[in-house]
Design a protein around this motif. Structure first.
Motif, PDB file in Angstrom:
ATOM      1  N   GLU A  63     105.958  80.228  11.496  1.00 18.70           N
ATOM      2  CA  GLU A  63     106.755  79.345  12.353  1.00 18.70           C
ATOM      3  C   GLU A  63     105.905  78.794  13.491  1.00 18.70           C
ATOM      4  O   GLU A  63     105.972  77.605  13.811  1.00 18.70           O
ATOM      5  CB  GLU A  63     107.957  80.094  12.923  1.00 18.70           C
ATOM      6  N   LYS A  64     105.109  79.678  14.111  1.00 17.44           N
ATOM      7  CA  LYS A  64     104.282  79.234  15.245  1.00 17.44           C
ATOM      8  C   LYS A  64     103.226  78.229  14.791  1.00 17.44           C
ATOM      9  O   LYS A  64     102.980  77.237  15.477  1.00 17.44           O
ATOM     10  CB  LYS A  64     103.610  80.432  15.935  1.00 17.44           C
ATOM     11  N   THR A  65     102.588  78.496  13.646  1.00 16.36           N
ATOM     12  CA  THR A  65     101.570  77.554  13.185  1.00 16.36           C
ATOM     13  C   THR A  65     102.207  76.243  12.754  1.00 16.36           C
ATOM     14  O   THR A  65     101.615  75.186  12.952  1.00 16.36           O
ATOM     15  CB  THR A  65     100.715  78.138  12.038  1.00 16.36           C
ATOM     16  N   ASP A  66     103.433  76.308  12.180  1.00 20.93           N
ATOM     17  CA  ASP A  66     104.132  75.066  11.848  1.00 20.93           C
ATOM     18  C   ASP A  66     104.410  74.268  13.106  1.00 20.93           C
ATOM     19  O   ASP A  66     104.196  73.047  13.137  1.00 20.93           O
ATOM     20  CB  ASP A  66     105.446  75.353  11.114  1.00 20.93           C
ATOM     21  N   ASN A  67     104.872  74.945  14.165  1.00 22.40           N
ATOM     22  CA  ASN A  67     105.130  74.269  15.440  1.00 22.40           C
ATOM     23  C   ASN A  67     103.855  73.657  15.990  1.00 22.40           C
ATOM     24  O   ASN A  67     103.852  72.527  16.470  1.00 22.40           O
ATOM     25  CB  ASN A  67     105.734  75.233  16.467  1.00 22.40           C
ATOM     26  N   ASN A  85     101.143  72.857  14.266  1.00 27.04           N
ATOM     27  CA  ASN A  85     100.727  71.752  13.398  1.00 27.04           C
ATOM     28  C   ASN A  85     101.532  70.491  13.697  1.00 27.04           C
ATOM     29  O   ASN A  85     100.978  69.394  13.744  1.00 27.04           O
ATOM     30  CB  ASN A  85     100.874  72.128  11.924  1.00 27.04           C
ATOM     31  N   ASP A  86     102.846  70.654  13.892  1.00 29.08           N
ATOM     32  CA  ASP A  86     103.679  69.503  14.235  1.00 29.08           C
ATOM     33  C   ASP A  86     103.206  68.869  15.541  1.00 29.08           C
ATOM     34  O   ASP A  86     103.076  67.647  15.640  1.00 29.08           O
ATOM     35  CB  ASP A  86     105.154  69.913  14.370  1.00 29.08           C
ATOM     36  N   PHE A  87     102.953  69.712  16.537  1.00 29.32           N
ATOM     37  CA  PHE A  87     102.473  69.235  17.839  1.00 29.32           C
ATOM     38  C   PHE A  87     101.136  68.506  17.679  1.00 29.32           C
ATOM     39  O   PHE A  87     100.941  67.411  18.218  1.00 29.32           O
ATOM     40  CB  PHE A  87     102.334  70.417  18.807  1.00 29.32           C
ATOM     41  N   ALA A  88     100.225  69.119  16.929  1.00 32.76           N
ATOM     42  CA  ALA A  88      98.898  68.520  16.738  1.00 32.76           C
ATOM     43  C   ALA A  88      99.016  67.180  16.016  1.00 32.76           C
ATOM     44  O   ALA A  88      98.349  66.203  16.391  1.00 32.76           O
ATOM     45  CB  ALA A  88      97.994  69.477  15.961  1.00 32.76           C
ATOM     46  N   HIS A  89      99.863  67.112  14.989  1.00 26.84           N
ATOM     47  CA  HIS A  89     100.028  65.858  14.263  1.00 26.84           C
ATOM     48  C   HIS A  89     100.621  64.769  15.160  1.00 26.84           C
ATOM     49  O   HIS A  89     100.220  63.603  15.069  1.00 26.84           O
ATOM     50  CB  HIS A  89     100.898  66.058  13.018  1.00 26.84           C
ATOM     51  N   GLN A  90     101.558  65.136  16.034  1.00 28.15           N
ATOM     52  CA  GLN A  90     102.118  64.159  16.963  1.00 28.15           C
ATOM     53  C   GLN A  90     101.023  63.605  17.870  1.00 28.15           C
ATOM     54  O   GLN A  90     100.956  62.397  18.131  1.00 28.15           O
ATOM     55  CB  GLN A  90     103.222  64.796  17.809  1.00 28.15           C
ATOM     56  N   LYS A  91     100.176  64.508  18.369  1.00 28.73           N
ATOM     57  CA  LYS A  91      99.102  64.070  19.274  1.00 28.73           C
ATOM     58  C   LYS A  91      98.084  63.217  18.528  1.00 28.73           C
ATOM     59  O   LYS A  91      97.571  62.230  19.062  1.00 28.73           O
ATOM     60  CB  LYS A  91      98.413  65.274  19.930  1.00 28.73           C
TER      61      LYS A  91
END
Length: 140
Positions: free
Chosen positions: A62-66, A68-74
């Motif tokens: 869950e943390k890595t998914d969060n 990854n989502d954050f990194a992809h947004q940036k």
């Protein structure tokens, strides 16, 4: 007399053997009980470790998914900014390519000739600002 002594020794020997056998049986029973309990406790501990391992993996997923989502947004944001910068550079390139220095100089001379007072005021303000900027740099 020896016969009674032999019989008494025989009795003591038999009683001792019986006691030793009882102790051995009880020791084996206790050993078996301890082994069973230890085995059950270890199996329970193994099950708990499996459960904790699974829940830890789930938590980290869950943390890595969060993340990854954050990194992809940036990354998307940086990509958008890069495209905007490229478009601005392209527009600047087009402007520079089409800029006619001689025409702009002619327009400036014409404007100053038509409005000398405004041109003088503008030149004075520009000089003042440049003077303030240079003066503030010297004082630092």
């Amino acid at each position: 007399m020896q016969n009674t002594t032999g019989t008494a020794a025989e009795k003591i020997k038999n009683e001792s053997l019986k006691i030793v056998e009882d102790v051995r049986e009880k020791t084996e029973e206790k050993t078996q009980t301890i082994k069973e309990r230890l085995s059950e406790n270890l199996a329970g501990a193994a099950e708990k470790v499996h459960e904790k391992s699974d829940s830890t993996q789930q938590f980290l997923d869950e943390k890595t998914d969060n993340f990854n989502d954050f990194a992809h947004q940036k990354i998307e944001r940086v990509n958008q900014i890069g495209h905007r910068a490229a478009e601005a550079l392209g527009s600047s390139s087009e402007y520079v390519r089409n800029f006619d220095l001689e025409e702009k100089r002619r327009q400036l001379v014409e404007t100053v000739g038509q409005n000398p007072g405004k041109a003088l005021i503008f030149a004075g303000f520009a000089g003042l600002i440049v003077g303030l900027l240079i003066g503030s740099r010297k004082s630092n």
